[in-house]
Design a protein around this motif. Sequence first.
Motif, PDB file in Angstrom:
ATOM      1  N   PHE A  88     -57.265 102.606  -5.407  1.00 16.26           N
ATOM      2  CA  PHE A  88     -56.751 103.920  -5.806  1.00 16.26           C
ATOM      3  C   PHE A  88     -57.749 104.697  -6.655  1.00 16.26           C
ATOM      4  N   ASP A  89     -58.665 103.990  -7.365  1.00 15.11           N
ATOM      5  CA  ASP A  89     -59.601 104.664  -8.263  1.00 15.11           C
ATOM      6  C   ASP A  89     -60.460 105.702  -7.542  1.00 15.11           C
ATOM      7  N   VAL A  90     -60.831 105.440  -6.290  1.00 14.07           N
ATOM      8  CA  VAL A  90     -61.767 106.318  -5.589  1.00 14.07           C
ATOM      9  C   VAL A  90     -61.141 107.043  -4.410  1.00 14.07           C
ATOM     10  N   ARG A  91     -59.849 106.846  -4.175  1.00 13.27           N
ATOM     11  CA  ARG A  91     -59.227 107.479  -3.006  1.00 13.27           C
ATOM     12  C   ARG A  91     -59.270 109.004  -3.082  1.00 13.27           C
ATOM     13  N   LYS A 119     -75.933 100.188 -25.779  1.00 15.34           N
ATOM     14  CA  LYS A 119     -75.055 101.128 -25.080  1.00 15.34           C
ATOM     15  C   LYS A 119     -74.675 100.600 -23.695  1.00 15.34           C
ATOM     16  N   VAL A 120     -75.673 100.017 -23.015  1.00 14.67           N
ATOM     17  CA  VAL A 120     -75.391  99.449 -21.690  1.00 14.67           C
ATOM     18  C   VAL A 120     -74.387  98.316 -21.804  1.00 14.67           C
ATOM     19  N   GLN A 121     -74.546  97.511 -22.877  1.00 17.80           N
ATOM     20  CA  GLN A 121     -73.601  96.412 -23.068  1.00 17.80           C
ATOM     21  C   GLN A 121     -72.192  96.945 -23.287  1.00 17.80           C
ATOM     22  N   GLU A 122     -72.082  98.014 -24.065  1.00 21.33           N
ATOM     23  CA  GLU A 122     -70.758  98.624 -24.281  1.00 21.33           C
ATOM     24  C   GLU A 122     -70.179  99.131 -22.960  1.00 21.33           C
ATOM     25  N   LEU A 123     -71.035  99.775 -22.176  1.00 14.45           N
ATOM     26  CA  LEU A 123     -70.555 100.267 -20.885  1.00 14.45           C
ATOM     27  C   LEU A 123     -70.140  99.124 -19.976  1.00 14.45           C
ATOM     28  N   SER A 124     -70.877  98.042 -20.031  1.00 15.34           N
ATOM     29  CA  SER A 124     -70.527  96.882 -19.207  1.00 15.34           C
ATOM     30  C   SER A 124     -69.155  96.352 -19.581  1.00 15.34           C
ATOM     31  N   LEU A 125     -68.878  96.310 -20.884  1.00 10.34           N
ATOM     32  CA  LEU A 125     -67.565  95.856 -21.330  1.00 10.34           C
ATOM     33  C   LEU A 125     -66.475  96.804 -20.841  1.00 10.34           C
ATOM     34  N   LYS A 126     -66.761  98.102 -20.891  1.00  8.67           N
ATOM     35  CA  LYS A 126     -65.777  99.071 -20.412  1.00  8.67           C
ATOM     36  C   LYS A 126     -65.543  98.918 -18.911  1.00  8.67           C
ATOM     37  N   ILE A 127     -66.623  98.663 -18.194  1.00  6.89           N
ATOM     38  CA  ILE A 127     -66.489  98.487 -16.744  1.00  6.89           C
ATOM     39  C   ILE A 127     -65.687  97.231 -16.432  1.00  6.89           C
ATOM     40  N   ARG A 128     -65.929  96.168 -17.201  1.00  2.10           N
ATOM     41  CA  ARG A 128     -65.131  94.955 -16.990  1.00  2.10           C
ATOM     42  C   ARG A 128     -63.659  95.234 -17.264  1.00  2.10           C
ATOM     43  N   ALA A 129     -63.407  96.045 -18.309  1.00  2.00           N
ATOM     44  CA  ALA A 129     -62.015  96.409 -18.611  1.00  2.00           C
ATOM     45  C   ALA A 129     -61.421  97.211 -17.461  1.00  2.00           C
ATOM     46  N   LEU A 130     -62.213  98.121 -16.886  1.00  2.00           N
ATOM     47  CA  LEU A 130     -61.733  98.893 -15.741  1.00  2.00           C
ATOM     48  C   LEU A 130     -61.478  97.986 -14.543  1.00  2.00           C
ATOM     49  N   GLU A 131     -62.354  97.010 -14.348  1.00  2.00           N
ATOM     50  CA  GLU A 131     -62.154  96.061 -13.250  1.00  2.00           C
ATOM     51  C   GLU A 131     -60.877  95.252 -13.461  1.00  2.00           C
ATOM     52  N   ASP A 132     -60.613  94.870 -14.726  1.00  2.00           N
ATOM     53  CA  ASP A 132     -59.370  94.145 -15.028  1.00  2.00           C
ATOM     54  C   ASP A 132     -58.157  95.035 -14.741  1.00  2.00           C
ATOM     55  N   ALA A 133     -58.267  96.307 -15.150  1.00  2.00           N
ATOM     56  CA  ALA A 133     -57.164  97.238 -14.898  1.00  2.00           C
ATOM     57  C   ALA A 133     -56.951  97.431 -13.403  1.00  2.00           C
ATOM     58  N   ARG A 161     -57.621  95.210 -11.061  1.00  5.74           N
ATOM     59  CA  ARG A 161     -56.947  94.008 -10.551  1.00  5.74           C
ATOM     60  C   ARG A 161     -55.455  94.042 -10.878  1.00  5.74           C
ATOM     61  N   ASP A 162     -55.124  94.493 -12.109  1.00  5.09           N
ATOM     62  CA  ASP A 162     -53.712  94.585 -12.489  1.00  5.09           C
ATOM     63  C   ASP A 162     -52.980  95.582 -11.599  1.00  5.09           C
ATOM     64  N   GLN A 163     -53.646  96.707 -11.310  1.00  7.70           N
ATOM     65  CA  GLN A 163     -53.008  97.720 -10.466  1.00  7.70           C
ATOM     66  C   GLN A 163     -52.809  97.204  -9.047  1.00  7.70           C
ATOM     67  N   SER A 180     -52.399  94.124  -8.244  1.00  3.64           N
ATOM     68  CA  SER A 180     -51.295  93.171  -8.318  1.00  3.64           C
ATOM     69  C   SER A 180     -49.963  93.898  -8.340  1.00  3.64           C
ATOM     70  N   GLN A 181     -49.903  95.012  -9.104  1.00  3.95           N
ATOM     71  CA  GLN A 181     -48.664  95.792  -9.172  1.00  3.95           C
ATOM     72  C   GLN A 181     -48.337  96.397  -7.813  1.00  3.95           C
ATOM     73  N   ASP A 182     -49.364  96.916  -7.130  1.00  2.00           N
ATOM     74  CA  ASP A 182     -49.139  97.491  -5.798  1.00  2.00           C
ATOM     75  C   ASP A 182     -48.592  96.430  -4.841  1.00  2.00           C
ATOM     76  N   THR A 183     -49.150  95.218  -4.918  1.00  2.00           N
ATOM     77  CA  THR A 183     -48.691  94.131  -4.053  1.00  2.00           C
ATOM     78  C   THR A 183     -47.233  93.792  -4.343  1.00  2.00           C
ATOM     79  N   GLU A 184     -46.878  93.721  -5.635  1.00  2.00           N
ATOM     80  CA  GLU A 184     -45.499  93.398  -6.007  1.00  2.00           C
ATOM     81  C   GLU A 184     -44.540  94.500  -5.572  1.00  2.00           C
TER      82      GLU A 184
END
Length: 446
Positions: free
Chosen positions: A112-115, A174-188, A190-192, A194-198
Amino acid sequence: MKRLFVAMPYGERKAPLDYEEPDKTCVIDFDAVWTGILQPAIPPGYQTKRADELRQPGLIDRMYNEWLFDADIVLADLTFGNPNVYYELGIRQALSKKGTVLVACKGSKLPFDVRNQYVINYDYFAAPALRAFQADLRQAIENASTLEMDSPVHVFLPGLSIGRYLGEKSPEAKVQELSLKIRALEDALRDQRSQDTEDRLLDKIRAAATPSRVLSLYQLVSTRDIKSTRLLEQLAISLRDASYFDEAIRTLDRALEIAPDDPELLREIGFVCRKKGPLFHAQAETYMLRALELNDRDSELHGMLGGLLRRRGDYEGALIHYRRAHELQPHDLYPIVTVGAMCGALGKLAEAKEWYGKLQTTCERLIEQKHADHWTFLCLGEAATALGQQEAALAAYRRALEMKPPIEHVLSEIEMLEFLVERHFAAEDALCALPILRQYTESQRS
């Protein structure tokens, strides 16, 4: 010379185009995609660099970020949901306002992020269609190079300023901070997913029309780490309606592990235990009483507990809960009819007839207002039976059966009439009404 950075898989990969259909895989040679499809469509005047060309000793993160930040165009192939590509796309759209062009193999299902972003599709398996794709891609690259702002991040945050050496933090930090944010987005993400599947599973459970389909969905859910108590409760209700009581209880036990103090779940597991049979009535009462401790204003639960106590022969206890249900929902037919039945069972004949008279009046008002359904006529039939109005009772029951009510509702009314016969209250009239109701249930079963 303008610079164009390409974020895409490389080599031959085998994966599903649609992540919701993991069994349907295909093989794509992304080196061939690059050399035969994408590269020929790049307009003259661009220095191009593919992501895998940066995989060499040195500060890889820095080289990636230099290209992602400085390139005039970033071309990202989203096919197969490659995590490296999404990682690079996230950095690009966070760091730069410059042009980004998205492509994917035809048939790819994107998250959904890029649709909502423009994605150009190439058909890897249909060579004649490639010329149109390459023309579109060439035009998209040329258009992107002239856009003032392309990144959805910078559209959302128009005042966002990005610089390599602004502030006290180093570029690496700064790149490390962005990487953490991207990982958080990737986690979100995955959660989305999972929610769509449910959500899709929940829709399938609600639409299941046969017991075998319900059991099949139960077996599917049993293999997954479901976190939605709403889904598990709906599945348990469908299993209970299909008489899969053990499976329903196991499903509700899973839901209670997630939400142990949910009165709706406690109520439902109590009801399933009650439906399972007399050996489980004590267990059913325990669950229902616990649910009432958490929500005493649940009129339906008071009715369920009243029904359980009635089946156990505790008519006084049942009457207490039926009266409470009526207090909470004074216009609901079920508490009225059950209070009348309990009064009759306890020998309180005058009070029983008073309640059945009230029931008859309520049903007739609903009929006049054209709000009556099959349940209204079943209740009207019982009221007329209790009041000795045999012809009126038979007419009401026939009208209810013409509406093709669910067989379980008719069985519930048969059970109530048999209870009146057993308690010697309006027994003769009840015996007259029972045959037409039994005939209906037999015809539906056949």
